[in-house]
Design a protein around this motif. Structure first.
Motif, PDB file in Angstrom:
ATOM      1  N   GLU A   1      11.490  10.399 -10.619  1.00  0.00           N
ATOM      2  CA  GLU A   1      11.471   9.249 -11.528  1.00  0.00           C
ATOM      3  C   GLU A   1      11.140   9.701 -12.962  1.00  0.00           C
ATOM      4  O   GLU A   1      11.708   9.194 -13.938  1.00  0.00           O
ATOM      5  N   ARG A   2      10.194  10.602 -13.068  1.00  0.00           N
ATOM      6  CA  ARG A   2       9.839  11.097 -14.409  1.00  0.00           C
ATOM      7  C   ARG A   2      11.017  11.821 -15.064  1.00  0.00           C
ATOM      8  O   ARG A   2      11.255  11.696 -16.270  1.00  0.00           O
ATOM      9  N   GLU A   3      11.753  12.574 -14.261  1.00  0.00           N
ATOM     10  CA  GLU A   3      12.924  13.281 -14.794  1.00  0.00           C
ATOM     11  C   GLU A   3      13.986  12.295 -15.281  1.00  0.00           C
ATOM     12  O   GLU A   3      14.592  12.490 -16.337  1.00  0.00           O
ATOM     13  N   ILE A   4      14.197  11.233 -14.483  1.00  0.00           N
ATOM     14  CA  ILE A   4      15.165  10.195 -14.900  1.00  0.00           C
ATOM     15  C   ILE A   4      14.723   9.559 -16.212  1.00  0.00           C
ATOM     16  O   ILE A   4      15.522   9.344 -17.140  1.00  0.00           O
ATOM     17  N   GLN A   5      13.425   9.242 -16.315  1.00  0.00           N
ATOM     18  CA  GLN A   5      12.919   8.624 -17.546  1.00  0.00           C
ATOM     19  C   GLN A   5      13.061   9.561 -18.746  1.00  0.00           C
ATOM     20  O   GLN A   5      13.409   9.136 -19.852  1.00  0.00           O
ATOM     21  N   MET A   6      12.803  10.829 -18.538  1.00  0.00           N
ATOM     22  CA  MET A   6      12.944  11.800 -19.626  1.00  0.00           C
ATOM     23  C   MET A   6      14.387  11.907 -20.086  1.00  0.00           C
ATOM     24  O   MET A   6      14.668  11.984 -21.283  1.00  0.00           O
ATOM     25  N   ARG A   7      15.299  11.904 -19.116  1.00  0.00           N
ATOM     26  CA  ARG A   7      16.717  11.968 -19.487  1.00  0.00           C
ATOM     27  C   ARG A   7      17.137  10.755 -20.302  1.00  0.00           C
ATOM     28  O   ARG A   7      17.891  10.876 -21.269  1.00  0.00           O
TER      29      ARG A   7
ATOM     30  N   ASP B   1       0.818  -1.206   0.000  1.00  0.00           N
ATOM     31  CA  ASP B   1       0.000   0.000   0.000  1.00  0.00           C
ATOM     32  C   ASP B   1       0.858   1.266   0.000  1.00  0.00           C
ATOM     33  O   ASP B   1       0.350   2.350   0.328  1.00  0.00           O
ATOM     34  N   TYR B   2       2.136   1.104  -0.430  1.00  0.00           N
ATOM     35  CA  TYR B   2       3.047   2.260  -0.387  1.00  0.00           C
ATOM     36  C   TYR B   2       2.704   3.231  -1.510  1.00  0.00           C
ATOM     37  O   TYR B   2       2.532   2.838  -2.674  1.00  0.00           O
ATOM     38  N   VAL B   3       2.634   4.456  -1.207  1.00  0.00           N
ATOM     39  CA  VAL B   3       2.346   5.513  -2.189  1.00  0.00           C
ATOM     40  C   VAL B   3       3.525   6.476  -2.187  1.00  0.00           C
ATOM     41  O   VAL B   3       3.817   7.100  -1.158  1.00  0.00           O
ATOM     42  N   PRO B   4       4.278   6.575  -3.340  1.00  0.00           N
ATOM     43  CA  PRO B   4       5.441   7.473  -3.369  1.00  0.00           C
ATOM     44  C   PRO B   4       4.992   8.927  -3.246  1.00  0.00           C
ATOM     45  O   PRO B   4       3.887   9.307  -3.654  1.00  0.00           O
ATOM     46  N   SER B   5       5.907   9.685  -2.751  1.00  0.00           N
ATOM     47  CA  SER B   5       5.623  11.099  -2.590  1.00  0.00           C
ATOM     48  C   SER B   5       5.659  11.807  -3.940  1.00  0.00           C
ATOM     49  O   SER B   5       6.166  11.273  -4.940  1.00  0.00           O
ATOM     50  N   GLN B   6       5.169  13.024  -3.995  1.00  0.00           N
ATOM     51  CA  GLN B   6       5.157  13.805  -5.215  1.00  0.00           C
ATOM     52  C   GLN B   6       6.569  14.076  -5.711  1.00  0.00           C
ATOM     53  O   GLN B   6       6.840  14.050  -6.921  1.00  0.00           O
TER      54      GLN B   6
END
Length: 363
Positions: free
Chosen positions: A34-40, A23-28
């Motif tokens: 993570e999105r920045e890493i994926q974009m890079r 039930d872990y929910v990552p923080s904003q």
């Protein structure tokens, strides 16, 4: 009892307590990271793909330019051809018939009386080998061959372009050579009076006139201006040791060409041995010259020396006078001042240049 208890397996208590993460929910902040890493990573993949595409395009462009360069080189002689009527307008005053002008541009034409005017041609003059010498509109023909060398010049406005007959003969020869695994192409073809003037002046400035005269023609004295001459493949002296040069020497007469400045004839032709320099005479005449073992000057019985040169544009005296003046060792001729000016100006400047700018080669 104690021994029995000791034999019972003990349960190992975990040192690390595991939490249920279902039930872990990552923080904003984590989501954004993570999105920045994926974009890079996506940008890196795109950049790598762009580099690959650019590299392939560059290789393809280089190959295309190389192919175009080879095609242009092989066809450059034909590109200088001019309209026959334009050539006639530039070079006639000898005849009102336009086809006569194109005949003058060919070395092996069979001239008729109708192609000559009474005020521009002379008759009854012969060379030392008994061949007829004629002047037509400032040009000299010996045995119907247009002769251009250090003695005999062309008018500065003579501008025929590349001879169609010579170009066709070269194309036929190049095709035959290709069948034998030999690649021949035109390195240099037709050259105007003005182009030759620039070329010679550069040599004279760099080396002085004595050295320049061994490897280059003064303006008006270059065979390239006739449109009947080609430099084949390379103008480096090492070309003489190649299979292409050997094939050219052995077969060029079959297609109407001669090696214009053969080895061992330097004192007669006035030029260093040039295995790449061929002159179109027509098949019959070329074979006669080749079979004789003579250079063109010997075959025609004429000289090639600037001190015997005449001003063909202003002086309508017979061309044979150049031959007789050579025998008499006379020095009164048109190019006396021309030789003095070139030798004085260029040799003096050349020596001063070497003295004042000893380090000029670094530039």
């Amino acid at each position: 009892m104690d021994s029995q208890n000791n034999n019972q397996p003990h349960e190992i208590e975990p040192i690390i307590e595991y939490e249920d993460c279902t039930d872990y929910v990552p923080s904003q902040e984590q989501v954004m990271y993570e999105r920045e890493i994926q974009m890079r990573m996506r940008e890196r993949r795109k950049a790598a793909e762009r580099r690959r595409v650019n590299r392939n395009r560059t290789i393809a462009l280089i190959l295309l330019l190389a192919i175009i360069f080879i095609i242009v080189k092989s066809c450059s002689g034909g590109s200088g051809n001019k309209d026959e009527s334009s050539s006639a307008a530039d070079s006639s005053s000898v005849s009102s018939v336009s086809s006569d002008s194109s005949k003058v541009a060919e070395a092996n034409i069979n001239k008729t009386d109708s192609s000559k005017s009474s005020d521009s041609s002379t008759s009854g003059n012969v060379s030392t080998t008994g061949k007829k010498i004629e002047q037509i509109n400032g040009m000299t023909f010996v045995d119907d061959v247009l002769i251009v060398n250090k003695t005999y010049s062309l008018p500065s406005d003579y501008d025929p372009g590349t001879s169609a007959a010579a170009q066709n003969a070269f194309d036929e020869m190049a095709a035959a050579a290709m069948n034998d695994g030999i690649y021949l192409f035109v390195n240099s073809g037709y050259r105007s009076y003005q182009e030759q003037e620039t070329l010679y002046n550069n040599y004279a400035w760099q080396r002085g006139t004595d050295e320049a005269d061994k490897v280059s023609s003064r303006p008006g004295h270059s065979e390239h201006q006739t449109g009947l001459t080609f430099d084949v493949n390379s103008t480096e002296f090492s070309f003489g040791d190649t299979q292409e040069a050997k094939w050219l020497a052995a077969h060029c007469a079959e297609y109407g060409f001669i090696i214009r400045y053969p080895q061992g004839k330097e004192d007669i032709t006035g030029y260093s041995y040039e295995p790449w320099h061929i002159r179109y005479l027509g098949v019959e005449k070329a074979k006669e010259v080749a079979d004789s073992g003579l250079c063109l000057e010997e075959y025609l019985g004429v000289t090639s020396d600037y001190k015997y040169a005449e001003d063909m544009n202003e002086n309508t005296s017979t061309a044979s006078s150049a031959v007789s003046s050579a025998a008499d060792n006379t020095d009164t001729n048109y190019y006396a001042d021309y030789n003095t000016d070139y030798n004085t100006d260029y040799n003096t400047d050349y020596n001063n240049y070497n003295t004042d700018y000893t380090d000029y080669t670094q530039y």
